[in-house]
Write an enzyme that holds these catalytic residues in place. Structure first.
Site, PDB file in Angstrom:
ATOM      1  N   VAL A 279       0.840  -1.207   0.000  1.00  0.00           N
ATOM      2  CA  VAL A 279       0.000   0.000   0.000  1.00  0.00           C
ATOM      3  C   VAL A 279       0.871   1.250   0.000  1.00  0.00           C
ATOM      4  O   VAL A 279       1.710   1.439   0.885  1.00  0.00           O
ATOM      5  CB  VAL A 279      -0.941   0.028   1.233  1.00  0.00           C
ATOM      6  CG1 VAL A 279      -1.808   1.277   1.213  1.00  0.00           C
ATOM      7  CG2 VAL A 279      -1.815  -1.210   1.274  1.00  0.00           C
TER       8      VAL A 279
ATOM      9  N   ILE B 281       5.517   4.684   1.631  1.00  0.00           N
ATOM     10  CA  ILE B 281       4.954   5.312   2.849  1.00  0.00           C
ATOM     11  C   ILE B 281       4.660   4.222   3.884  1.00  0.00           C
ATOM     12  O   ILE B 281       3.931   3.278   3.581  1.00  0.00           O
ATOM     13  CB  ILE B 281       3.636   6.060   2.535  1.00  0.00           C
ATOM     14  CG1 ILE B 281       3.804   7.015   1.358  1.00  0.00           C
ATOM     15  CG2 ILE B 281       3.122   6.788   3.775  1.00  0.00           C
ATOM     16  CD1 ILE B 281       2.500   7.675   0.907  1.00  0.00           C
TER      17      ILE B 281
ATOM     18  N   LYS C  16      -5.678  -1.684  -2.533  1.00  0.00           N
ATOM     19  CA  LYS C  16      -4.984  -1.038  -1.408  1.00  0.00           C
ATOM     20  C   LYS C  16      -5.993  -0.550  -0.367  1.00  0.00           C
ATOM     21  O   LYS C  16      -5.761  -0.666   0.842  1.00  0.00           O
ATOM     22  CB  LYS C  16      -4.142   0.127  -1.925  1.00  0.00           C
ATOM     23  CG  LYS C  16      -2.987  -0.333  -2.817  1.00  0.00           C
ATOM     24  CD  LYS C  16      -2.413   0.830  -3.594  1.00  0.00           C
ATOM     25  CE  LYS C  16      -1.241   0.406  -4.451  1.00  0.00           C
ATOM     26  NZ  LYS C  16      -0.880   1.410  -5.458  1.00  0.00           N
TER      27      LYS C  16
HETATM   28  N1  HSE Z   1       0.934   0.659 -10.019  1.00  0.00           N
HETATM   29  C1  HSE Z   1       1.005   1.106  -8.675  1.00  0.00           C
HETATM   30  C2  HSE Z   1       0.815   2.610  -8.627  1.00  0.00           C
HETATM   31  C3  HSE Z   1       2.332   0.722  -8.064  1.00  0.00           C
HETATM   32  O1  HSE Z   1       0.935   3.261  -9.658  1.00  0.00           O
HETATM   33  O2  HSE Z   1       0.521   3.136  -7.556  1.00  0.00           O
HETATM   34  C4  HSE Z   1       2.414   0.995  -6.591  1.00  0.00           C
HETATM   35  O3  HSE Z   1       1.567   0.166  -5.876  1.00  0.00           O
END
Ligand code: HSE
Ligand code: NDP
Length: 438
Positions: free
Chosen positions: A132, A136, A205
């Site tokens: 996620v 961070i 996420k």
């Molecule tokens: N494809 C994802 C993004 C990668 O652009 O946030 C990071 O999780």
């Protein structure tokens, strides 16, 4: 003490970044973990492909199960992605008593309940900070730093690719396809970039964040997802005229009847810090009862930012190698037998404000008819703007900001308005969130 031997499945963007960070910061990492971390084995699909990391000194294989089955590997780091092969590999590693670190949000959001229960039965850890918001440390913040709070809601820009696209389109007038191609080149996008632009990656996420925030099982299949492809420069300009920015947000809220779990383009007041999070940067705003609002900001994708989270998990796992499994931090923040199966609200029951744009015939009484219909459905208006007549005929764009309304009431009102002879084309609607720490 002997170094901990790890095996990395996948040496692409994140795998390569992880090897580089482990190598460059080996001294600091050993001082923190108490033992050196040695990349003993790694798997790739193609042995001939150029790598961003040095592979000298590690055993390279094209068979990831060779690593999972190797008796001398203590920790398996899954950085392949997807939820089929990765699931088999992770479950197999757990069955063999190995700890797992993964950056794979699809895997955790879709199969986390099964994976954590297998891990708990085996007394091993599955760590997923990198899943996620890239670098961070928001999982740790929610799971440990805010453990004394009741969390009310969280809202985040949690897909770097879509935020990068929105920013470049707004600031430089670049085309959607052109910016997406650059995000792919930079290693930000998922293997299937529709996951980024349709909000699926953000929903993965958000599912994980909601679980940890509210102590509920992972419910990805109930998350509401809307992509950002339909957004136009007109939307961005109209929002700006009203003092708002449009962001592709993931929102999880504890409401009276259940949990809201939704990803969609959202107008937010431009004065909010999170409205000014641009490019590949991510940010998560969390509103909790004791601490109030806190904001977590940083790079949401890319090789080394994501590696930063993978390596932090490795350090945690190495420190935990000698601890009693019963006393480790629970995977989903709450004890496994204390998770509550709170329902996720259908999107029709969500209570939020709206930005609406409709094209109306430029004739007397239309505005009054539209506002009357809204009023009959209990929808009150915060602002209404009639723009200059449309360049393609005798129609005028009308922009309306509503107060909060239950979505199904808005649906009924808009169906009625769309049926009016005086209204042309489809009605644009974008949800509005003020993100106030009530
Ligand atoms: N494809 C994802 C993004 C990668 O652009 O946030 C990071 O999780
Ligand atoms: P990449 O595509 O760059 O790397 C994937 C790696 O896995 C490659 O080394 C590839 O081998 C290997 N691989 C792919 N398919 C197979 C297969 N079928 N069998 C064996 N090996 C395979 O992906 P990323 O590094 O970008 O992403 C990895 C994970 O991290 C994903 O879950 C992603 O969602 C997540 N993530 C990615 C972020 C990012 O910024 N990229 C940020 C946060 C999380 P080869 O190199 O030989 O093709």
């Amino acid at each position: 003490m002997e170094p901990v031997k790890i095996g990395i499945l996948g040496l692409g963007t994140v795998g390569g970044g992880t090897v580089n960070v482990l190598g460059r910061n080996a001294g600091e990492i050993t001082r923190r973990a108490g033992r050196a971390i040695n990349v003993h084995m790694a798997s790739v699909r193609s042995l001939d492909k150029p790598r961003i990391c040095d592979t000298e000194g590690m055993l390279l294989t094209t068979d990831p199960f060779e690593i999972v089955n190797a008796p001398d590997i203590d920790v398996v780091v899954e950085l392949i992605g997807g939820s089929t092969l990765a699931k088999d590999l992770v479950l197999s590693a757990i069955r063999q008593g190995k700890h797992v670190v993964t950056a794979n949000k699809a895997l955790i959001a879709e199969h986390g309940n099964e994976i954590f229960s297998a891990a708990q039965a085996q007394g091993v850890t599955v760590a997923f900070e990198a899943a996620v918001a890239g670098g961070i440390p928001v999982i740790k913040a929610l799971r440990e730093g805010l453990a004394g709070n009741t969390i009310k809601w969280l809202a985040g820009i949690i897909n770097g690719t879509s935020n990068f696209i929105l920013t470049e389109m707004r600031d430089k007038g670049r085309s959607f396809d052109d910016v997406l191609a650059e995000a792919q080149k930079l290693g930000y996008a998922e293997a299937d970039p529709t996951f980024d632009v349709e909000g699926i990656d953000a929903a993965h996420k958000l599912t994980i964040l909601a679980s940890i925030a509210f102590g509920i099982p992972l419910k990805f299949d109930q998350a509401y997802t809307e992509g950002m492809r339909e957004l136009t420069t007109q939307d961005v300009e109209d929002a700006a005229d009203l003092g708002f920015r449009i962001k592709h947000l993931g929102i999880a809220r504890r409401a009276a009847g259940g949990i809201e779990l939704r990803v969609h383009p959202t107008l937010i007041p431009e004065r909010r810090l999170i409205a000014n999070v641009d490019g590949v940067m991510n940010a998560i705003l969390v509103n909790a009862d004791a601490v109030g609002p806190t904001l977590y900001y940083g790079a949401g994708a890319g090789a080394e930012p994501t590696a930063s989270a993978v390596v932090a998990d490795l350090v945690d796992v190495v420190r935990a190698l000698t601890t009693d499994p019963e006393n480790r931090v629970p995977h989903l923040a709450f004890q496994a037998d204390a998770l509550e199966d709170i329902p996720v609200l259908p999107i029709e029951d969500v209570d939020t404000a709206y930005f609406l744009r409709l094209l109306a015939k430029d004739q007397p009484g239309v505005l009054a008819t539209v506002t009357k219909i809204l009023g009959e459905h209990g929808i009150s208006i915060e602002a209404i703007v009639q723009k200059a007549p449309h360049e393609h005929g005798d129609v005028v764009p009308i922009v309306i900001l509503t107060h909060n309304v239950i979505e199904k009431s808005l649906n009924s009102a808009l169906a009625e308005i769309a049926g009016l002879n005086e209204i042309q084309d489809s009605i644009k609607r974008i949800r509005v969130e003020y993100l106030e720490a009530d």
